[in-house]
Design a protein around this motif. Structure first.
Motif, PDB file in Angstrom:
ATOM      1  N   ASN A  82       0.819  -1.496   0.014  1.00  0.00           N
ATOM      2  CA  ASN A  82       0.309   0.117   0.089  1.00  0.00           C
ATOM      3  C   ASN A  82       1.227   1.282   0.169  1.00  0.00           C
ATOM      4  OD1 ASN A  82      -1.979  -1.797   0.389  1.00  0.00           O
ATOM      5  ND2 ASN A  82      -2.161  -1.199   2.598  1.00  0.00           N
ATOM      6  N   ASP A  83       0.246   2.531  -0.387  1.00  0.00           N
ATOM      7  CA  ASP A  83       0.553   3.265  -0.414  1.00  0.00           C
ATOM      8  C   ASP A  83       1.889   3.585  -1.048  1.00  0.00           C
ATOM      9  OD1 ASP A  83       2.210   5.617   1.939  1.00  0.00           O
ATOM     10  OD2 ASP A  83       0.839   6.069   0.652  1.00  0.00           O
ATOM     11  N   LEU A  84       2.638   2.790  -2.582  1.00  0.00           N
ATOM     12  CA  LEU A  84       3.594   2.298  -3.515  1.00  0.00           C
ATOM     13  C   LEU A  84       3.883   4.224  -3.058  1.00  0.00           C
ATOM     14  CD1 LEU A  84       1.669  -0.283  -5.093  1.00  0.00           C
ATOM     15  CD2 LEU A  84       4.466  -0.329  -3.514  1.00  0.00           C
ATOM     16  N   LYS A  85       5.727   4.123  -3.063  1.00  0.00           N
ATOM     17  CA  LYS A  85       6.471   5.897  -3.737  1.00  0.00           C
ATOM     18  C   LYS A  85       7.236   4.461  -4.743  1.00  0.00           C
ATOM     19  CE  LYS A  85       6.957   6.256   1.095  1.00  0.00           C
ATOM     20  NZ  LYS A  85       7.145   7.232   2.520  1.00  0.00           N
ATOM     21  N   PRO A  86       7.840   6.068  -5.218  1.00  0.00           N
ATOM     22  CA  PRO A  86       8.977   5.895  -6.663  1.00  0.00           C
ATOM     23  C   PRO A  86      10.054   4.974  -5.860  1.00  0.00           C
ATOM     24  CG  PRO A  86       7.982   8.286  -6.961  1.00  0.00           C
ATOM     25  CD  PRO A  86       7.298   7.983  -5.442  1.00  0.00           C
ATOM     26  N   GLU A  87      10.247   4.425  -5.329  1.00  0.00           N
ATOM     27  CA  GLU A  87      11.896   4.371  -4.571  1.00  0.00           C
ATOM     28  C   GLU A  87      11.572   2.854  -4.420  1.00  0.00           C
ATOM     29  OE1 GLU A  87      10.259   7.078  -3.440  1.00  0.00           O
ATOM     30  OE2 GLU A  87      11.196   7.142  -1.096  1.00  0.00           O
ATOM     31  N   ASP A  88       9.915   1.989  -4.763  1.00  0.00           N
ATOM     32  CA  ASP A  88       9.909   0.644  -4.548  1.00  0.00           C
ATOM     33  C   ASP A  88       9.771   0.330  -6.223  1.00  0.00           C
ATOM     34  OD1 ASP A  88       7.178   2.137  -2.022  1.00  0.00           O
ATOM     35  OD2 ASP A  88       8.908   0.871  -1.538  1.00  0.00           O
ATOM     36  N   THR A  89       9.837   1.247  -6.605  1.00  0.00           N
ATOM     37  CA  THR A  89      10.035   0.094  -8.447  1.00  0.00           C
ATOM     38  C   THR A  89      11.697  -0.265  -7.724  1.00  0.00           C
ATOM     39  OG1 THR A  89       8.903   2.311  -9.086  1.00  0.00           O
ATOM     40  CG2 THR A  89      11.265   1.109 -10.556  1.00  0.00           C
ATOM     41  N   ALA A  90      10.825  -1.554  -8.953  1.00  0.00           N
ATOM     42  CA  ALA A  90      11.935  -3.125  -8.157  1.00  0.00           C
ATOM     43  C   ALA A  90      11.444  -3.990  -8.840  1.00  0.00           C
ATOM     44  CB  ALA A  90      12.156  -3.415  -6.523  1.00  0.00           C
ATOM     45  N   VAL A  91      12.611  -5.634  -9.142  1.00  0.00           N
ATOM     46  CA  VAL A  91      11.919  -6.554  -9.336  1.00  0.00           C
ATOM     47  C   VAL A  91      11.953  -7.177  -7.981  1.00  0.00           C
ATOM     48  CG1 VAL A  91      12.300  -9.157 -10.666  1.00  0.00           C
ATOM     49  CG2 VAL A  91      12.976  -6.984 -11.372  1.00  0.00           C
ATOM     50  N   TYR A  92      10.375  -8.243  -7.699  1.00  0.00           N
ATOM     51  CA  TYR A  92      10.191  -8.556  -6.630  1.00  0.00           C
ATOM     52  C   TYR A  92      10.874 -10.008  -6.344  1.00  0.00           C
ATOM     53  CZ  TYR A  92       8.600  -4.122  -3.922  1.00  0.00           C
ATOM     54  OH  TYR A  92       8.881  -2.759  -3.993  1.00  0.00           O
ATOM     55  N   PHE A  93      11.448 -10.696  -6.359  1.00  0.00           N
ATOM     56  CA  PHE A  93      11.457 -12.117  -6.069  1.00  0.00           C
ATOM     57  C   PHE A  93      10.903 -13.194  -4.988  1.00  0.00           C
ATOM     58  CE2 PHE A  93      13.990 -11.961  -9.319  1.00  0.00           C
ATOM     59  CZ  PHE A  93      15.018 -11.215  -9.585  1.00  0.00           C
ATOM     60  N   CYS A  94      10.377 -13.891  -4.980  1.00  0.00           N
ATOM     61  CA  CYS A  94      10.531 -14.733  -3.225  1.00  0.00           C
ATOM     62  C   CYS A  94      11.378 -16.009  -3.459  1.00  0.00           C
ATOM     63  CB  CYS A  94       8.427 -14.996  -3.386  1.00  0.00           C
ATOM     64  SG  CYS A  94       8.405 -16.812  -5.289  1.00  0.00           S
ATOM     65  N   HIS A  95      11.206 -16.282  -2.025  1.00  0.00           N
ATOM     66  CA  HIS A  95      12.452 -17.627  -1.505  1.00  0.00           C
ATOM     67  C   HIS A  95      11.618 -18.402  -0.662  1.00  0.00           C
ATOM     68  CE1 HIS A  95      15.291 -18.553   1.178  1.00  0.00           C
ATOM     69  NE2 HIS A  95      15.802 -18.391   0.227  1.00  0.00           N
ATOM     70  N   ALA A  96      12.111 -18.851  -0.438  1.00  0.00           N
ATOM     71  CA  ALA A  96      11.634 -20.157   0.478  1.00  0.00           C
ATOM     72  C   ALA A  96      12.603 -21.652   0.518  1.00  0.00           C
ATOM     73  CB  ALA A  96      10.295 -20.546  -0.444  1.00  0.00           C
ATOM     74  N   ILE A  97      11.867 -21.591   1.965  1.00  0.00           N
ATOM     75  CA  ILE A  97      13.301 -22.567   2.667  1.00  0.00           C
ATOM     76  C   ILE A  97      12.292 -23.605   2.393  1.00  0.00           C
ATOM     77  CG2 ILE A  97      14.078 -23.754   4.522  1.00  0.00           C
ATOM     78  CD1 ILE A  97      15.059 -20.826   5.340  1.00  0.00           C
ATOM     79  N   ILE A  98      12.583 -24.829   2.088  1.00  0.00           N
ATOM     80  CA  ILE A  98      11.570 -25.687   1.936  1.00  0.00           C
ATOM     81  C   ILE A  98      12.057 -27.792   1.947  1.00  0.00           C
ATOM     82  CG2 ILE A  98       9.726 -26.958  -0.016  1.00  0.00           C
ATOM     83  CD1 ILE A  98       9.840 -24.376  -1.247  1.00  0.00           C
ATOM     84  N   VAL A  99      11.600 -28.248   2.097  1.00  0.00           N
ATOM     85  CA  VAL A  99      11.589 -30.012   2.539  1.00  0.00           C
ATOM     86  C   VAL A  99      10.611 -30.684   1.630  1.00  0.00           C
ATOM     87  CG1 VAL A  99      12.161 -31.934   3.583  1.00  0.00           C
ATOM     88  CG2 VAL A  99      12.589 -29.875   4.642  1.00  0.00           C
TER      89      VAL A  99
END
Length: 120
Positions: A82-99
């Motif tokens: 919410n309330d996004l700002k120009p400095e939030d511009t990026a590629v967003y990656f998800c990561h998980a630790i999985i068995v």
């Protein structure tokens, strides 16, 4: 096992987005899940984490504007932005630790990234 991030896009300043990260494949347990972001020319940085029990941790740069959550039945993590700002511009990656099923070891998995652009 794969992670698929989606839900990025172009949004005006003060707008909202809700990317998600879905886990597919034969999984025994999904431990911590995280969101990272990498701005143009910048390094990948951790901004949000959520434990299997739902405990959340947010970086100060997004605290009060973003929220991280997960649905263990759907094997999906969300990032309410919410309330996004120009400095939030990026590629967003998800990561998980999985068995994975059939394994006894924690393994690191990454999604392919979803692009968020905040601009008027």
């Amino acid at each position: 096992v794969q992670l698929q991030a989606s839900g990025g896009g172009l949004v005006h300043p003060r707008g909202s987005l809700r990317p998600s990260c879905a886990v597919s494949g034969d999984v025994f347990v999904i431990r911590n899940m995280d969101w990272y972001r990498q701005a143009p020319g910048g390094q990948r940085e951790l901004i949000a984490s959520v434990s299997r029990g739902g405990g959340a941790d947010l970086d100060d740069s997004v605290k009060g504007r973003f929220a991280v959550s997960r649905d263990n039945i759907k094997k999906t993590m969300y990032l309410q932005m919410n309330d996004l700002k120009p400095e939030d511009t990026a590629v967003y990656f998800c990561h998980a630790i999985i068995v994975p099923n059939g394994s006894f070891n924690d393994q690191d998995f990454w999604g392919q990234g979803t692009e968020v652009t905040v601009s008027s």
